[in-house]
Design a protein around this motif. Sequence first.
Motif: not given
Length: 142
Positions: A18-21, A57-58, A119-123, A127-130
């Motif tokens: 989980v990456l926080d943008a 990505v949140i 690979m792109i299907k694993k992304l 838009k928000d934290e949920k």
Amino acid sequence: MQLTKSIKNSEFKRDWVVLDAKDQVFGRLITQIAILLRGKHRPYYTPNVDCGDFVVVINAGKIKFSGMKLEDKQYFTHSGYFGSTKSKTLREMAEKHPEKLFFLAVRGMLPKTKLGRAMIKKLKVYKDEKHPHTAQVANKDS
């Protein structure tokens, strides 16, 4: 004699990252995502095998851009018909569809083959934290 072992799909376990943008520079975060999706951070990286992790990505709507990119950078779409070219600025894309912005940028850094499409299907970008992947991320820790 010691040989380099090539890994197979059944020999490794994928993790959920989980990456926080929030307040991160877009380009640097995108390169980090591409490395995680390809699996280049692992010691057993094999170029012809999809050995990357799932990336969530949140806070994609709270990303930062450096320079004058918000006004200068353009995204073009074309349906194939004459005169159907449409363009949007980076600011419009970031406000309306930040998820699509992430997919477009990461897709350019992945292989242009069946492997890259897998690979792109694993992304997963939100838009928000949920996000609905809390169970997978929780299983990773245990």
